[in-house]
Design an enzyme around this catalytic site. Structure first.
Site, mmCIF file in Angstrom:
data_model
loop_
_atom_site.group_PDB
_atom_site.id
_atom_site.type_symbol
_atom_site.label_atom_id
_atom_site.label_comp_id
_atom_site.label_asym_id
_atom_site.label_seq_id
_atom_site.Cartn_x
_atom_site.Cartn_y
_atom_site.Cartn_z
ATOM 1 N N SER A 1 0.831 -1.202 0.000
ATOM 2 C CA SER A 1 0.000 0.000 0.000
ATOM 3 C C SER A 1 0.864 1.249 0.000
ATOM 4 O O SER A 1 1.954 1.254 0.573
ATOM 5 C CB SER A 1 -0.898 -0.014 1.249
ATOM 6 O OG SER A 1 -1.497 1.249 1.446
ATOM 7 N N THR B 1 0.526 3.562 1.725
ATOM 8 C CA THR B 1 0.612 4.010 3.111
ATOM 9 C C THR B 1 2.008 3.804 3.675
ATOM 10 O O THR B 1 2.394 4.432 4.656
ATOM 11 C CB THR B 1 -0.460 3.284 3.964
ATOM 12 O OG1 THR B 1 -0.714 4.042 5.132
ATOM 13 C CG2 THR B 1 -0.036 1.886 4.315
ATOM 14 N N TYR C 1 -1.976 -0.426 10.813
ATOM 15 C CA TYR C 1 -2.225 -1.102 9.524
ATOM 16 C C TYR C 1 -1.079 -0.799 8.560
ATOM 17 O O TYR C 1 -0.482 -1.705 7.978
ATOM 18 C CB TYR C 1 -3.554 -0.643 8.914
ATOM 19 C CG TYR C 1 -3.601 -0.874 7.422
ATOM 20 C CD1 TYR C 1 -3.390 0.179 6.530
ATOM 21 C CD2 TYR C 1 -3.818 -2.142 6.907
ATOM 22 C CE1 TYR C 1 -3.393 -0.039 5.163
ATOM 23 C CE2 TYR C 1 -3.826 -2.359 5.542
ATOM 24 C CZ TYR C 1 -3.604 -1.296 4.676
ATOM 25 O OH TYR C 1 -3.598 -1.517 3.319
ATOM 26 N N LYS D 1 2.044 -3.307 6.827
ATOM 27 C CA LYS D 1 2.411 -3.407 5.412
ATOM 28 C C LYS D 1 3.912 -3.147 5.257
ATOM 29 O O LYS D 1 4.628 -3.856 4.545
ATOM 30 C CB LYS D 1 1.611 -2.388 4.580
ATOM 31 C CG LYS D 1 0.145 -2.749 4.412
ATOM 32 C CD LYS D 1 -0.017 -3.996 3.570
ATOM 33 C CE LYS D 1 -1.457 -4.426 3.440
ATOM 34 N NZ LYS D 1 -1.599 -5.651 2.627
HETATM 35 C C1 WQD Z 1 -9.693 9.275 0.946
HETATM 36 C C2 WQD Z 1 -10.016 10.735 1.156
HETATM 37 C C3 WQD Z 1 -10.279 11.351 3.449
HETATM 38 C C4 WQD Z 1 -13.893 8.951 4.100
HETATM 39 C C5 WQD Z 1 -6.642 4.403 3.059
HETATM 40 C C6 WQD Z 1 -5.423 3.608 3.454
HETATM 41 C C7 WQD Z 1 -4.841 2.937 2.242
HETATM 42 C C8 WQD Z 1 -5.894 2.112 1.581
HETATM 43 C C9 WQD Z 1 -7.026 3.028 1.137
HETATM 44 C C10 WQD Z 1 -6.243 -0.164 2.225
HETATM 45 C C11 WQD Z 1 -9.263 11.361 2.316
HETATM 46 C C12 WQD Z 1 -11.589 11.525 2.708
HETATM 47 C C13 WQD Z 1 -12.781 9.531 3.528
HETATM 48 C C14 WQD Z 1 -14.991 9.761 4.512
HETATM 49 C C15 WQD Z 1 -13.805 11.683 3.751
HETATM 50 N N1 WQD Z 1 -6.361 1.112 2.473
HETATM 51 N N2 WQD Z 1 -12.752 10.889 3.357
HETATM 52 N N3 WQD Z 1 -14.907 11.101 4.315
HETATM 53 O O1 WQD Z 1 -7.180 7.304 3.783
HETATM 54 O O2 WQD Z 1 -6.413 7.827 1.405
HETATM 55 O O3 WQD Z 1 -6.259 5.490 2.248
HETATM 56 O O4 WQD Z 1 -7.561 3.619 2.343
HETATM 57 O O5 WQD Z 1 -5.775 -0.724 1.284
HETATM 58 O O6 WQD Z 1 -3.783 2.092 2.637
HETATM 59 O O7 WQD Z 1 -4.462 4.487 3.988
HETATM 60 O O8 WQD Z 1 -8.495 6.469 1.782
HETATM 61 O O9 WQD Z 1 -10.862 6.515 1.188
HETATM 62 O O10 WQD Z 1 -10.233 6.597 3.639
HETATM 63 O O11 WQD Z 1 -9.840 8.611 2.205
HETATM 64 O O12 WQD Z 1 -13.761 12.912 3.598
HETATM 65 O O13 WQD Z 1 -16.026 9.265 5.045
HETATM 66 O O14 WQD Z 1 -11.403 10.864 1.470
HETATM 67 O O15 WQD Z 1 -10.060 12.411 4.367
HETATM 68 O O16 WQD Z 1 -8.943 12.703 1.987
HETATM 69 P P1 WQD Z 1 -7.054 6.887 2.366
HETATM 70 P P2 WQD Z 1 -9.923 7.000 2.237
#
Ligand code: WQD
Length: 413
Positions: free
Chosen positions: A197, A199, A223, A227
């Site tokens: 990821s 991440t 998490y 990874k």
């Molecule tokens: C995306 C954007 C939030 C939810 C994570 C992990 C990564 C992978 C994908 C597993 C951000 C915003 C989100 C909500 C929002 N995981 N958001 N309201 O955090 O980039 O990545 O998920 O494989 O390893 O780190 O993804 O979809 O959670 O967030 O405003 O209800 O959407 O702040 O800017 P993220 P996300």
């Protein structure tokens, strides 16, 4: 890139009943490979059968179905004859027996994998409802099937949850991976594609982020650390034994669904991630989206991410297998799988509203702890070395997600 078109291979896919895993199994089957899936279904809807069973539709051999009852020494797979199914009913007529055996085999699959077979018209070689920490079960699976490579998806993956139950994340993601690698080594299987990821990059020091970016610094959750630790183990393993060929695929933000609408993302609880949350608002399961912050240094103030269609990710894994099987490849290489394009939260909301024809009500809230303003991939390395490039657009991601969600309002039930 001169692609060595490989012949059909037997691939073990851990976590193959999950979101990215199931989409990858579709592409593997359609590419002509034989696929064995191992999944404990902690992220996926388990098989409909009440007993934890495993099925093996391996052509030619007697079909075995296993009951996952542990015996005194903890070995968890006790093969039984195919005619002894869950309630030990046996079948008499050949035709009836075959029909029943096939029904029994399919009914022991998680719904996502039943749909994978529907989409492809192909049959899985085997499915095992097994945890990666079950060394006896894994050993038996490698002994039974001539596994030639492994694609390792199985992991707990909710960032927020990992902060509250870190030990379960390390036990499942890290210990499970160590067990898998040890069983692979014992079985002489040293070709691995790992679902990593972005991440692992922590807070990006530069954008777009390429594979030379430092990893392990500034990771904000267990998490992400699991990874990172698994990547480090694989790098050390490949450095210690040149027979290993390992590819680390660092996904940015997987979204979308197969165009059939039959498989898609189905979070167990309230979605952590943006796209499934928006989709559940659109279909009426959730009332409104919470936008986590509108004061970031981005064009509209909301978080920017590199969203990539899950089917593009899946084809990336098939390309990775081609690479990992090259006779001249060994070592451990990392590849970003993204599009190289940033999309903000509000841009995603508007795109999804256009694709679904539904309003997506939202409320702007405080920033979410651990979030970064912007993450965008540099993914030219995957194009150069794997011959892979994401092709699906934001509109397709939204249209395909909506088709899945509107056809399956409650996900896999
Ligand atoms: C995306 C954007 C939030 C939810 C994570 C992990 C990564 C992978 C994908 C597993 C951000 C915003 C989100 C909500 C929002 N995981 N958001 N309201 O955090 O980039 O990545 O998920 O494989 O390893 O780190 O993804 O979809 O959670 O967030 O405003 O209800 O959407 O702040 O800017 P993220 P996300």
């Amino acid at each position: 890139v001169t692609q060595l078109r490989m012949g059909p291979r037997t691939v073990l896919v851990t976590g193959g009943a999950g979101y990215v895993g199931s989409h990858t199994v579709v592409e593997l089957l359609e590419a002509g490979h034989r696929v064995v899936v191992v999944d404990n279904c902690c992220n996926a809807t388990p098989p409909p059968t009440t007993t934890t069973t495993t099925t093996d539709s391996h052509k030619g051999d007697d079909k075995d179905s296993y009951t996952d009852d542990k015996d005194k020494n903890g070995s968890s797979l006790t093969p039984t004859t195919a005619t002894a199914n869950h309630n030990n009913a046996t079948t008499t007529e050949e035709g009836d027996k075959d029909g029943n055996k096939e029904d029994e085999r399919r009914s022991a699959l998680p719904l996502a994998l039943q749909r994978v077979e529907n989409i492809t018209g192909k049959t899985l070689t085997a499915f095992y409802l097994v945890s990666l920490n079950d060394v006896d079960a894994l050993t038996k699976i490698f002994a039974k099937h001539k596994i030639e490579a492994v694609i390792h998806f199985a992991a707990l993956k909710a960032v927020g949850e990992s902060v509250t139950i870190p030990l379960e994340y390390y036990a499942n993601n890290v210990s499970g991976t160590l067990t898998l690698l040890q069983v692979m080594r014992s079985a002489g299987v040293k070709r691995l594609v790992y679902s990593s990821s972005a991440t692992v990059y922590g807070v990006p020091q530069y954008l777009p982020t390429d594979e030379n970016h430092p990893t392990g610094q500034g990771i904000t959750n267990p998490y992400g650390r699991t990874k990172y630790f698994c990547e480090q183990v694989m790098m050390d393993l490949a450095a210690s034994d040149q027979d290993w060929g390992v590819l680390l695929l660092r996904y940015f933000n997987p979204v979308g669904a197969h165009a059939s609408g039959l498989i898609g993302e189905d979070p167990r609880d309230i979605p952590n991630n943006l796209m499934p949350y928006i989709a559940q608002v659109a279909v009426g399961r959730l009332k409104a989206l919470q936008v986590f912050g509108q004061d970031y240094d981005t064009p509209d103030g909301t978080g920017v991410r590199d969203y990539v269609h899950v089917v593009d990710l899946a084809t990336g894994h098939v390309a990775a297998l081609e690479h990992v099987w090259r006779p001249d490849f060994n070592g451990c290489e990392s590849y970003n799988l993204g599009r190289g394009e940033g999309v903000s939260v509000l841009e995603m909301v508007n795109a999804f509203s256009r694709a679904s024809g539904r309003a997506i009500p939202y409320v702007v809230k405080e920033r979410r702890a651990g979030d970064v303003a912007k993450m965008v991939a540099s993914c030219t390395r995957a194009q150069t070395h794997l011959g892979w490039k994401a092709t699906r657009t934001l509109e397709q991601m939204c249209e395909d997600t909506w088709r899945w969600q509107s056809q399956n309002p409650r996900g896999y039930v």
